[in-house]
Design a protein around this motif. Sequence first.
Motif, mmCIF file in Angstrom:
data_model
loop_
_atom_site.group_PDB
_atom_site.id
_atom_site.type_symbol
_atom_site.label_atom_id
_atom_site.label_comp_id
_atom_site.label_asym_id
_atom_site.label_seq_id
_atom_site.Cartn_x
_atom_site.Cartn_y
_atom_site.Cartn_z
ATOM 1 N N GLY A 160 0.802 -1.257 -0.076
ATOM 2 C CA GLY A 160 -0.505 0.094 -0.191
ATOM 3 C C GLY A 160 1.067 1.139 0.164
ATOM 4 O O GLY A 160 -0.022 2.759 -0.317
ATOM 5 N N GLU A 161 1.928 1.301 0.395
ATOM 6 C CA GLU A 161 2.828 2.375 0.541
ATOM 7 C C GLU A 161 3.347 3.016 -1.211
ATOM 8 O O GLU A 161 3.773 4.059 -0.919
ATOM 9 C CB GLU A 161 4.181 1.978 1.388
ATOM 10 N N GLU A 162 2.844 1.847 -1.683
ATOM 11 C CA GLU A 162 3.991 2.312 -2.865
ATOM 12 C C GLU A 162 3.200 3.589 -4.185
ATOM 13 O O GLU A 162 4.260 3.685 -4.555
ATOM 14 C CB GLU A 162 4.205 1.269 -4.472
ATOM 15 N N ARG A 166 -2.781 1.550 -4.865
ATOM 16 C CA ARG A 166 -2.194 1.204 -4.207
ATOM 17 C C ARG A 166 -2.894 1.339 -2.817
ATOM 18 O O ARG A 166 -2.360 0.324 -2.575
ATOM 19 C CB ARG A 166 -0.662 0.254 -4.762
ATOM 20 N N TYR A 167 -2.284 1.765 -1.917
ATOM 21 C CA TYR A 167 -2.664 1.995 -1.030
ATOM 22 C C TYR A 167 -4.309 2.454 -0.581
ATOM 23 O O TYR A 167 -4.922 1.354 -0.020
ATOM 24 C CB TYR A 167 -2.593 4.077 -0.020
ATOM 25 N N LEU A 168 -5.056 2.543 -1.316
ATOM 26 C CA LEU A 168 -6.896 2.548 -1.419
ATOM 27 C C LEU A 168 -7.079 1.000 -1.640
ATOM 28 O O LEU A 168 -8.389 0.177 -1.527
ATOM 29 C CB LEU A 168 -7.244 3.522 -2.138
ATOM 30 N N PHE A 169 -6.230 0.506 -2.695
ATOM 31 C CA PHE A 169 -6.485 -0.834 -3.202
ATOM 32 C C PHE A 169 -6.176 -1.780 -1.932
ATOM 33 O O PHE A 169 -6.917 -2.395 -1.595
ATOM 34 C CB PHE A 169 -5.712 -1.408 -4.200
ATOM 35 N N ARG A 174 -7.571 -5.227 2.513
ATOM 36 C CA ARG A 174 -6.883 -6.294 3.470
ATOM 37 C C ARG A 174 -5.999 -7.534 3.217
ATOM 38 O O ARG A 174 -5.983 -8.441 3.743
ATOM 39 C CB ARG A 174 -8.008 -6.359 4.135
ATOM 40 N N GLY A 175 -5.724 -7.629 1.759
ATOM 41 C CA GLY A 175 -4.461 -8.474 1.003
ATOM 42 C C GLY A 175 -5.322 -9.978 0.700
ATOM 43 O O GLY A 175 -3.728 -10.005 -0.414
#
Length: 291
Positions: A160-162, A166-169, A174-175
């Motif tokens: 999510g940090e990228e 991606r953070y929202l996804f 939750r993985g």
Amino acid sequence: MPRESQFRISLSERQYGLSGSQLVEYVIERYRPRRVAVAFSGGIDSLATALMVADSIPESIRIYLVFVNTTNEIPTNLKYTRKMLRWFENHYENIKGVELIPKKHYSEFLIENFRIAVRIYLEKRWHKHNFRCCYYLKEKPAKDFYEKMNIRIFFSGLRGEESYQRYLFAKETRGIFDKGKFIHVMPLWNWSRSQVVDYVLNHPLRPPLNPVYNQGFDGTGCMLCPVKFLFGEKDSLPALRKHYPKAYALGMALKQYYIAKFTGQQPLVKIDHPIIQLVEEYERRRIRQRA
């Protein structure tokens, strides 16, 4: 090593939901697959994911370590990734390394991609799914292989940090993205870059790291992706210029050509590159097709 992203996942979000090897074990227990796949790009996130999956599931389950060669790979990364496919096969009996070559070549998208990217850059509006290459050179070859091999579950190193998208996804799924034919599992969805680096560096097998990071690249993305030239990646662009000057010159010529075309402002230095003739033919063909 690449720097940590500006996008952070709060402590409360980190504590909500499984991740890491716990998430891998949960997925295996829940779905009980006979075979799984791990998307392997050569980057440190995919390396950590491959190690985690290999260490967390029974040897009776076949693991396919899948590298999709986009035909636009950084040469250093291509060499390393092929080496690591063999490395994993030598260290884990249930792993099979696979390199997929797309039916299309990146050259088919090169000019189109820079045209689209410059438009987006000048208009300052990002539209989802602008670039066709990601589908044809990454997603489709992988999913075709998963379907052929009857693989329903695949793991990736998405974090999510990228990026904000991606953070929202990651926050939403939750993985685990369980939709359609495939189940996409992201064990590192809420991990920081430092956690990934620590995990790899402390792994007992001491896997070799990708030398592209020592060359100055931020990651293992496509060598001539227009994002490098128009939307940042300030470390990767100097690295490309230093280590692969011909690729750098090609990308800069395409960038300068389309900026001049769309703004009417001529560059300070004349664009002198063989690609320009092909670009102008591409533009003439576009005009004919619209007529």
